[in-house]
Structure formats: structure tokens, C-alpha cells
Scaffold this motif. Structure first.
Motif, PDB file in Angstrom:
ATOM      1  N   GLU A  40      47.976 -55.062   7.524  1.00  0.00           N
ATOM      2  CA  GLU A  40      47.002 -56.081   7.142  1.00  0.00           C
ATOM      3  C   GLU A  40      46.893 -56.299   5.638  1.00  0.00           C
ATOM      4  O   GLU A  40      46.306 -57.271   5.198  1.00  0.00           O
ATOM      5  CB  GLU A  40      45.640 -55.750   7.751  1.00  0.00           C
ATOM      6  CG  GLU A  40      45.665 -55.918   9.271  1.00  0.00           C
ATOM      7  CD  GLU A  40      44.329 -55.677   9.927  1.00  0.00           C
ATOM      8  OE1 GLU A  40      43.464 -55.029   9.311  1.00  0.00           O
ATOM      9  OE2 GLU A  40      44.156 -56.139  11.064  1.00  0.00           O
ATOM     10  N   THR A  50      48.105 -59.448  11.563  1.00  0.00           N
ATOM     11  CA  THR A  50      47.022 -58.663  12.146  1.00  0.00           C
ATOM     12  C   THR A  50      47.589 -57.459  12.878  1.00  0.00           C
ATOM     13  O   THR A  50      48.743 -57.459  13.282  1.00  0.00           O
ATOM     14  CB  THR A  50      46.193 -59.500  13.138  1.00  0.00           C
ATOM     15  OG1 THR A  50      47.052 -59.963  14.169  1.00  0.00           O
ATOM     16  CG2 THR A  50      45.519 -60.671  12.470  1.00  0.00           C
ATOM     17  N   ARG A  52      46.072 -54.137  15.678  1.00  0.00           N
ATOM     18  CA  ARG A  52      44.936 -53.519  16.359  1.00  0.00           C
ATOM     19  C   ARG A  52      45.372 -52.177  16.908  1.00  0.00           C
ATOM     20  O   ARG A  52      46.532 -51.989  17.292  1.00  0.00           O
ATOM     21  CB  ARG A  52      44.373 -54.418  17.439  1.00  0.00           C
ATOM     22  CG  ARG A  52      45.318 -54.759  18.553  1.00  0.00           C
ATOM     23  CD  ARG A  52      44.746 -55.822  19.475  1.00  0.00           C
ATOM     24  NE  ARG A  52      45.758 -56.302  20.402  1.00  0.00           N
ATOM     25  CZ  ARG A  52      45.947 -55.776  21.607  1.00  0.00           C
ATOM     26  NH1 ARG A  52      45.189 -54.810  22.049  1.00  0.00           N
ATOM     27  NH2 ARG A  52      46.904 -56.229  22.381  1.00  0.00           N
TER      28      ARG A  52
END
Length: 56
Positions: A40, A50, A52
Motif C-alpha cells: 500500500e 490495495t 488485505r
């Protein structure tokens, strides 16, 4: 059979004209956060990328 790592990171990188999605295992939560932060950050990776953290 190999032991599964408890966390992995799913990343989406925005490259001009295309998007690249990949996943990688992390040894622990701290390692997963390090990978996520490196994706990021604007240095070295395209803006808008992005990541996660996913727990197995």
C-alpha cells in the motif's frame, strides 16, 4: 502435507492499463502487516494498490 500458515495477504496492484492480483502466505500477523504495508506504500508500487490480510 505442509502446515498451512495462519495468515495470508491478498493484494491488487494497479498498473497502467491492467490490474494484477496475487496472494502470498505470511508467517504471522506481523509478517502479514509488513507485506500489506509494502503493497500500500506509494514507493515502488502503483498508486491505488490495495492489500488485505485474511486469517485461515
Amino acid at each position: 502435507m505442509a502446515k498451512k500458515d495462519p495468515y495470508y495477504v491478498v493484494a491488487t496492484e494497479n498498473h497502467p492499463g491492467r490490474t494484477c492480483t496475487w496472494a502470498t502466505d505470511a508467517r504471522d500477523l506481523k509478517d502479514a502487516e509488513r507485506i500489506k504495508n509494502s503493497v500500500e506504500k506509494t514507493g515502488g508500487y502503483p498508486k491505488g494498490s490495495t492489500a488485505r490480510i485474511v486469517k485461515r
